[in-house]
Design a protein around this motif. Structure first.
Motif, PDB file in Angstrom:
ATOM      1  N   THR A  39      46.173  18.428  49.408  1.00 37.96           N
ATOM      2  CA  THR A  39      45.951  18.985  50.742  1.00 37.96           C
ATOM      3  C   THR A  39      45.553  20.448  50.621  1.00 37.96           C
ATOM      4  N   VAL A  40      44.546  20.843  51.398  1.00 34.31           N
ATOM      5  CA  VAL A  40      44.099  22.235  51.463  1.00 34.31           C
ATOM      6  C   VAL A  40      44.113  22.658  52.925  1.00 34.31           C
ATOM      7  N   GLU A  41      44.844  23.722  53.210  1.00 33.73           N
ATOM      8  CA  GLU A  41      44.945  24.262  54.578  1.00 33.73           C
ATOM      9  C   GLU A  41      45.313  23.174  55.585  1.00 33.73           C
ATOM     10  N   GLY A  42      46.275  22.344  55.213  1.00 36.84           N
ATOM     11  CA  GLY A  42      46.786  21.321  56.111  1.00 36.84           C
ATOM     12  C   GLY A  42      45.951  20.062  56.216  1.00 36.84           C
ATOM     13  N   LYS A  43      44.836  19.991  55.483  1.00 38.99           N
ATOM     14  CA  LYS A  43      43.958  18.828  55.553  1.00 38.99           C
ATOM     15  C   LYS A  43      43.924  18.130  54.203  1.00 38.99           C
ATOM     16  N   ILE A  44      44.147  16.803  54.210  1.00 37.64           N
ATOM     17  CA  ILE A  44      44.057  16.031  52.976  1.00 37.64           C
ATOM     18  C   ILE A  44      42.594  15.966  52.561  1.00 37.64           C
ATOM     19  N   VAL A  45      42.306  16.459  51.334  1.00 39.27           N
ATOM     20  CA  VAL A  45      40.934  16.467  50.833  1.00 39.27           C
ATOM     21  C   VAL A  45      40.706  15.398  49.764  1.00 39.27           C
ATOM     22  N   GLY A  46      41.780  14.829  49.232  1.00 37.96           N
ATOM     23  CA  GLY A  46      41.675  13.764  48.249  1.00 37.96           C
ATOM     24  C   GLY A  46      42.935  12.928  48.267  1.00 37.96           C
ATOM     25  N   ARG A  47      42.767  11.611  48.169  1.00 34.82           N
ATOM     26  CA  ARG A  47      43.929  10.713  48.180  1.00 34.82           C
ATOM     27  C   ARG A  47      43.574   9.446  47.406  1.00 34.82           C
ATOM     28  N   ILE A  48      44.538   8.993  46.598  1.00 40.87           N
ATOM     29  CA  ILE A  48      44.344   7.737  45.859  1.00 40.87           C
ATOM     30  C   ILE A  48      45.607   6.899  45.953  1.00 40.87           C
TER      31      ILE A  48
ATOM     32  N   SER B 274      43.728  -0.957  31.337  1.00 41.32           N
ATOM     33  CA  SER B 274      43.053   0.298  31.683  1.00 41.32           C
ATOM     34  C   SER B 274      42.964   0.451  33.203  1.00 41.32           C
ATOM     35  N   LEU B 275      42.445   1.591  33.626  1.00 43.50           N
ATOM     36  CA  LEU B 275      42.222   1.819  35.058  1.00 43.50           C
ATOM     37  C   LEU B 275      41.355   0.722  35.662  1.00 43.50           C
ATOM     38  N   ALA B 276      40.271   0.387  34.994  1.00 47.47           N
ATOM     39  CA  ALA B 276      39.369  -0.645  35.515  1.00 47.47           C
ATOM     40  C   ALA B 276      40.081  -1.986  35.632  1.00 47.47           C
ATOM     41  N   ASP B 277      40.958  -2.282  34.678  1.00 52.73           N
ATOM     42  CA  ASP B 277      41.685  -3.555  34.689  1.00 52.73           C
ATOM     43  C   ASP B 277      42.604  -3.691  35.899  1.00 52.73           C
ATOM     44  N   VAL B 278      43.090  -2.576  36.426  1.00 55.14           N
ATOM     45  CA  VAL B 278      44.039  -2.614  37.548  1.00 55.14           C
ATOM     46  C   VAL B 278      43.423  -2.077  38.840  1.00 55.14           C
ATOM     47  N   ASP B 279      42.098  -1.924  38.856  1.00 55.13           N
ATOM     48  CA  ASP B 279      41.395  -1.354  40.014  1.00 55.13           C
ATOM     49  C   ASP B 279      41.988  -0.007  40.407  1.00 55.13           C
ATOM     50  N   GLY B 280      42.287   0.825  39.401  1.00 54.44           N
ATOM     51  CA  GLY B 280      42.885   2.129  39.640  1.00 54.44           C
ATOM     52  C   GLY B 280      41.867   3.194  40.003  1.00 54.44           C
ATOM     53  N   GLU B 281      42.387   4.294  40.509  1.00 53.72           N
ATOM     54  CA  GLU B 281      41.561   5.418  40.950  1.00 53.72           C
ATOM     55  C   GLU B 281      42.024   6.686  40.241  1.00 53.72           C
ATOM     56  N   ILE B 282      41.256   7.751  40.423  1.00 52.95           N
ATOM     57  CA  ILE B 282      41.594   9.046  39.835  1.00 52.95           C
ATOM     58  C   ILE B 282      41.597  10.115  40.915  1.00 52.95           C
ATOM     59  N   LEU B 283      42.631  10.961  40.854  1.00 52.36           N
ATOM     60  CA  LEU B 283      42.644  12.201  41.629  1.00 52.36           C
ATOM     61  C   LEU B 283      42.597  13.329  40.615  1.00 52.36           C
ATOM     62  N   SER B 284      41.511  14.082  40.612  1.00 50.01           N
ATOM     63  CA  SER B 284      41.266  15.142  39.636  1.00 50.01           C
ATOM     64  C   SER B 284      41.399  16.498  40.325  1.00 50.01           C
ATOM     65  N   VAL B 285      42.255  17.354  39.752  1.00 51.54           N
ATOM     66  CA  VAL B 285      42.507  18.677  40.335  1.00 51.54           C
ATOM     67  C   VAL B 285      42.304  19.735  39.263  1.00 51.54           C
ATOM     68  N   SER B 286      41.451  20.698  39.551  1.00 53.49           N
ATOM     69  CA  SER B 286      41.230  21.816  38.634  1.00 53.49           C
ATOM     70  C   SER B 286      42.503  22.647  38.530  1.00 53.49           C
ATOM     71  N   GLN B 287      42.877  23.030  37.294  1.00 53.04           N
ATOM     72  CA  GLN B 287      44.161  23.695  37.078  1.00 53.04           C
ATOM     73  C   GLN B 287      44.017  24.745  35.973  1.00 53.04           C
ATOM     74  N   PHE B 288      43.535  25.939  36.331  1.00 54.39           N
ATOM     75  CA  PHE B 288      43.328  26.973  35.322  1.00 54.39           C
ATOM     76  C   PHE B 288      44.629  27.419  34.680  1.00 54.39           C
TER      77      PHE B 288
ATOM     78  N   GLY C 230      39.308  26.182  43.135  1.00 50.40           N
ATOM     79  CA  GLY C 230      39.653  27.565  43.471  1.00 50.40           C
ATOM     80  C   GLY C 230      40.549  27.743  44.687  1.00 50.40           C
ATOM     81  N   ALA C 231      40.866  26.667  45.375  1.00 52.98           N
ATOM     82  CA  ALA C 231      41.690  26.774  46.586  1.00 52.98           C
ATOM     83  C   ALA C 231      43.169  26.659  46.232  1.00 52.98           C
ATOM     84  N   MET C 232      44.015  27.173  47.116  1.00 49.87           N
ATOM     85  CA  MET C 232      45.445  26.902  47.026  1.00 49.87           C
ATOM     86  C   MET C 232      45.647  25.489  47.544  1.00 49.87           C
ATOM     87  N   MET C 233      46.250  24.648  46.716  1.00 50.12           N
ATOM     88  CA  MET C 233      46.377  23.235  47.056  1.00 50.12           C
ATOM     89  C   MET C 233      47.829  22.796  47.007  1.00 50.12           C
ATOM     90  N   ASP C 234      48.179  21.870  47.880  1.00 49.45           N
ATOM     91  CA  ASP C 234      49.462  21.188  47.828  1.00 49.45           C
ATOM     92  C   ASP C 234      49.180  19.802  47.250  1.00 49.45           C
TER      93      ASP C 234
END
Length: 145
Positions: A14-23, A65-79, A126-130
């Protein structure tokens, strides 16, 4: 390049109260980039992650694997994965890539994952994310190239 991978039942960012990615079921990835990283690291890590077999089969062995279970990815940049705390009490981030280079490789990493037919959701660079997740297992791996 460094990735902290967590097998999850669900995850969101979530960024600024809005969900921007969900899996649902899949991988939550925290992705760090350093100065020396190139597309070689991007491709190796994305291909490795796409093929990892860390989901249980019918015999409760990590064999799917992910494909075997129809899985998804949530990728978050983390410097902060490249924070150095050897000296003092505050982390130094001199090993973390500058934002332009980091974002370029982060985007390339996500695109490479998508070439494997995976659904890849992301945070906002680059955003502050929850970040919220339900770790499954727990299974947590650190991958570095």
């Amino acid at each position: 390049m460094k990735v902290v991978l967590q097998r999850v039942k669900e995850a969101s960012v979530t960024v600024e109260g809005k969900i921007v990615g969900r899996i649902g079921k899949g991988f939550m990835l925290l992705v760090g980039v350093t100065h020396e990283d190139t597309n070689d690291e991007v491709n190796w890590l994305a291909d490795k992650i796409a093929g990892l077999r860390v989901f249980e089969d019918d015999e409760e062995r990590m064999n799917r694997s992910l494909a075997d279970v129809d899985g998804e990815i949530l990728s978050v940049s983390q410097f902060t994965l490249y924070g150095d705390v050897k000296k003092g009490r505050r982390p130094a981030f001199t090993d973390a890539a500058k934002p332009v280079h980091a974002n370029e490789l982060y985007e390339a990493f996500n695109e490479r994952l998508r070439t494997h037919g995976l659904n890849v959701e992301t945070g906002t660079f680059g955003a502050m994310m929850d970040v919220a997740l339900v770790n499954d297992g727990p299974v947590t791996l650190i991958l570095e190239k």
